[in-house]
Motif scaffolding. Structure first.
Motif, short mmCIF file in Angstrom:
data_model
loop_
_atom_site.label_atom_id
_atom_site.label_comp_id
_atom_site.label_asym_id
_atom_site.label_seq_id
_atom_site.Cartn_x
_atom_site.Cartn_y
_atom_site.Cartn_z
N TYR A 17 -1.16 -14.05 3.91
CA TYR A 17 -0.66 -12.78 4.43
C TYR A 17 0.44 -12.95 5.47
CZ TYR A 17 -4.54 -13.95 7.58
OH TYR A 17 -5.41 -14.60 8.41
N ARG A 18 0.78 -14.20 5.81
CA ARG A 18 1.90 -14.39 6.73
C ARG A 18 3.07 -15.07 6.05
NH1 ARG A 18 -1.57 -15.85 11.02
NH2 ARG A 18 -2.36 -13.94 11.96
N PRO B 270 6.38 -15.16 3.66
CA PRO B 270 7.35 -14.18 3.16
C PRO B 270 7.59 -14.32 1.66
CG PRO B 270 8.49 -15.97 4.23
CD PRO B 270 7.02 -16.28 4.33
N ASN C 206 6.02 -12.95 -2.23
CA ASN C 206 5.10 -12.03 -2.88
C ASN C 206 4.94 -12.43 -4.33
OD1 ASN C 206 6.24 -9.43 -0.77
ND2 ASN C 206 4.17 -10.24 -0.82
N LEU D 253 4.09 -2.55 2.59
CA LEU D 253 4.95 -2.04 3.66
C LEU D 253 4.09 -1.55 4.82
CD1 LEU D 253 7.32 -0.03 1.33
CD2 LEU D 253 7.73 -2.29 2.30
N GLN E 233 1.20 -2.69 5.68
CA GLN E 233 0.66 -3.83 6.41
C GLN E 233 1.66 -4.32 7.45
OE1 GLN E 233 -2.49 -4.28 5.72
NE2 GLN E 233 -2.19 -2.82 4.06
N ASP E 234 2.96 -4.11 7.17
CA ASP E 234 3.99 -4.55 8.12
C ASP E 234 4.19 -3.56 9.25
OD1 ASP E 234 4.32 -6.73 6.63
OD2 ASP E 234 6.32 -6.24 5.86
N MET F 209 5.50 -0.55 8.97
CA MET F 209 6.77 0.14 8.83
C MET F 209 6.56 1.64 9.07
SD MET F 209 9.09 0.07 5.41
CE MET F 209 10.09 -1.38 5.36
N LYS G 147 8.54 -5.46 -0.49
CA LYS G 147 8.72 -6.07 0.83
C LYS G 147 9.95 -6.95 0.89
CE LYS G 147 5.10 -7.31 3.26
NZ LYS G 147 3.83 -7.92 3.66
N GLY H 187 0.16 -8.92 2.64
CA GLY H 187 0.18 -8.93 4.10
C GLY H 187 -1.09 -8.48 4.78
#
Lengths: 382, 275
Positions: free
Chosen positions: A94-95, A97, A99, A121, A123-124, A126, A171, B169
């Motif tokens: 999950y860390r 970059p 996908n 998104l 989760q980030d 945003m 993402k 994430g």
């Protein structure tokens, strides 16, 4: 979206030939063992920015394990995976970059299409309005803007596949991983989607890594292919090189159809060497430079490089053999002939059916001659 | 050929259902008996329901039972779900088959043994017996049922869903609550219902682990019946049957509605593709 011309981009793209180029992803001596079983065995593989790279191999060859180590679901037993030059050791999935688009799509069944796409998104952290914009953009990209409120089970297989693609692209990852992404689609849809994927990859300017067992798929989409077998990479090259210059019998045999003759190499004059098949005295000439004399080697030639004729060629100087038609497969666009040579070897030859003939001129038990050029096949030493 | 059911089928169905439901129907009918004598029918009346409302002891017992059932079912569901997760997802940890065997053991263990062993434990530790000991006992045996129900759902759960959530994430806990739990929720709810009803009608384990001041309804009914069946008890049981029936019917109706909707959606998706 305005469609870009692919030619100039794909023709000139070859960062792997540039010694200065820094790879985006670098598998360095990566080994993965499960108990006694070695799934991935010391793999070194650089993959470059904006490259569409394919890992190709039969099931169980370690290609999926290699990809999962990049996604973070598996940790290498030995070696390291680098992204932008930095080690990914100990970084949880999950860390990272990157996908992934899963083989089963793994769409969340309890969420609508837009919620699925928005998941990453969110989760980030945003902002809501930004998420809405990005989701709309992604759904337009995969032509599903009218399906935002649907649940996954209300979609067809092809639509689900596009939702999965939109979700993994949302993402804007550094690398998109595609695990057998088209396996569940029917043939026509799969072929169309392959071309869409390459267009998308060029348009977005992203790096794609695809895992597949389908050589046609790999050859259609990829800039470079890594052919894998039993945890090791047998060859990394462009599709054309893999097909025309296979590094070994394994690669030659795995990609497409091929005839392989075993014999002894004899270095000749004028850069022309000969391969002699011992039992039957068949002699093959090649202009491929060979390193050593009098060693065991194999001569590999693709069926479509053989010319089939009913009449004995006038100049039978080089690379001519004769035999009987043993079997014929008429596939419409091409015909495949199995030719039984006088010594019993069966060679496969394909010819394109360029004219429309009701009666085929070549039939079973006909005597035919096979001829080919000196540069038509390759000499393999492994 | 469209034949109806044969005579044999009809007879066996009638006999079977009579065995199952005749006693219950009798109990319900007699709860409306006007007379005190259980064996003699004296006409319709709701008298015993009215009297029940003023029977503080019975009402108190009912209240204890419901509290025990709610609390123990909830905690058993949490613990049972965690146990199921550990057994399905924990990988091949040392002693895993022993653990999964041990989860099933209480299912087949006679209640008397479970009750007795818990009683011995509570005595040894020095717990004063009452509401909390019954609750703990009920958690102990009903969490196994929850674990079994949730485990069977988790086995068929596509693990890549959770991986997809993490890939996008979400840390593991977040992935569990956002993706896994909503998908296995029906199994978890079924486990809760099972634990709740098990606790509601348990007599044996409750009587071993109860103490002064914490009498559950089954214990109360059982001791009352020993002094002679009173129509009030019939009324209590009828109410219990009513609650359970409504619950079962509501649950199956909502399942059926969901199923119908899902089928319709899938048909529409298929039709949209064909077009």
């Amino acid at each position: 979206m305005a469609k870009q011309a692919l030619g100039p981009i794909r023709r000139s793209f070859a960062p792997w030939d540039d010694p200065e180029a820094k790879p985006l992803i670098h598998f360095r001596g990566v080994t993965k063992r499960y108990g006694d079983f070695t799934a991935v065995d010391g793999i070194d593989l650089p993959i470059y920015e904006r490259e569409f790279h394919a890992l190709l191999g039969p099931s169980g060859c370690g290609k999926t394990t290699l990809m999962r180590m990049l996604a973070g679901f598996e940790e290498p037993t030995e070696g390291d995976v680098l992204l932008d030059g930095a080690s990914l050791k100990g970084v949880p999935p999950y860390r990272r970059p990157v996908n992934m688009m899963f083989q089963s799509y793994a769409l969340f069944p309890h969420m609508s299409v837009e919620k699925n796409v928005a998941f990453g998104l969110k989760q980030d952290g945003m902002a809501k309005s930004e998420i809405a914009d990005r989701v709309a953009e992604m759904l337009t990209l995969v032509r599903l803007q009218d399906f935002a409120k649907r649940k996954p089970h209300q979609l067809s297989g092809g639509q689900r596949q596009r939702v999965a693609l939109a979700r993994s692209l949302a993402k804007k990852p550094r690398v998109l991983l595609l695990d057998e992404p088209l396996g569940a689609l029917d043939k026509k849809l799969r072929e169309a989607t392959q071309f869409e994927l390459t267009d998308l990859q060029v348009d977005l300017g992203m790096t794609f890594l695809i895992v597949t067992h389908d050589q046609e798929e790999a050859m259609t989409v990829a800039d470079r292919i890594a052919v894998m077998d039993q945890g090791v990479i047998r060859q990394v090259a462009t599709p054309a090189e893999i097909y025309e210059q296979p590094a070994s019998r394994y690669v030659a045999d795995f990609i497409g159809d091929i005839n392989i003759l075993e014999g002894r190499l004899e270095k000749g004059a004028n850069g022309i060497s000969r391969l002699v098949v011992p039992e039957d005295g068949l002699v093959v000439e090649t202009d491929q430079p060979v390193e050593s004399d009098a060693q065991n080697a194999w001569y590999a030639i693709r069926p479509e490089k053989l010319r089939v004729s009913l009449d004995q060629p006038a100049d039978i100087a080089v690379n001519t053999v004769s035999g009987e038609i043993w079997d014929i497969a008429y596939l419409g666009d091409v015909s495949i002939y199995h030719v039984k040579l006088d010594n019993g070897t069966i060679m496969r030859a394909t010819t394109a059916n360029t004219t429309r003939l009701v009666e085929r001129p070549i039939s079973w038990d006909d005597r035919v001659w096979l001829t080919w050029d000196r540069n038509a096949g390759v000499v393999l030493t492994s | 050929m469209n034949r109806g059911p044969s005579w044999f089928n009809i007879v066996s169905m009638v006999v079977g259902f009579a065995f199952l439901y005749l006693p219950i129907v009798l109990l319900v009918i007699y709860s409306f008996n006007a007379g005190r004598n259980v064996a003699v029918w004296e006409g319709w009346s709701t008298r015993w329901y009215v009297e029940l409302m003023s029977n503080d002891q019975l009402l108190a017992a009912a209240w204890v039972t419901i509290r025990v059932a709610l609390l123990s079912a909830t905690i058993a569901t949490i613990l049972g779900t965690m146990a199921a997760l550990a057994l399905v997802r924990g990988g091949l940890f040392y002693g895993r088959s022993l653990f999964s065997g041990m989860v099933y053991a209480p299912l087949v263990m006679p209640d008397v043994i479970t009750g007795l062993s818990l009683l011995l434990l509570f005595v040894a530790v020095g717990f004063s017996r009452g509401f909390w000991t019954i609750t703990m006992a009920h958690i102990t045996f009903s969490m196994c049922f929850v674990a079994v129900v949730v485990q069977s759902r988790l086995i068929s759960f596509d693990k890549s869903l959770e991986e997809a959530a993490m890939d996008l994430g979400a840390p593991p806990m977040k992935a569990f609550f956002a993706v896994t739990l909503p998908i296995i929720a029906p199994a978890v709810a079924a486990g809760w219902m099972l634990a709740f009803t098990l606790s509601l009608d348990d007599l044996v384990i409750a009587s071993f682990t109860t103490g002064p001041g914490a009498t559950t309804l089954p214990i109360k009914i059982y001791s009352a019946v020993r002094l002679g069946v009173s129509p009030e008890i019939n009324a209590v049981c009828t109410i219990l049957i009513g609650i359970v029936t409504i619950g079962v019917i509501a649950a199956s109706l909502s399942m059926k509605r969901k199923e119908v909707r899902r089928r319709r959606d899938e048909r529409m998706a298929a039709a949209a593709n064909a077009a």
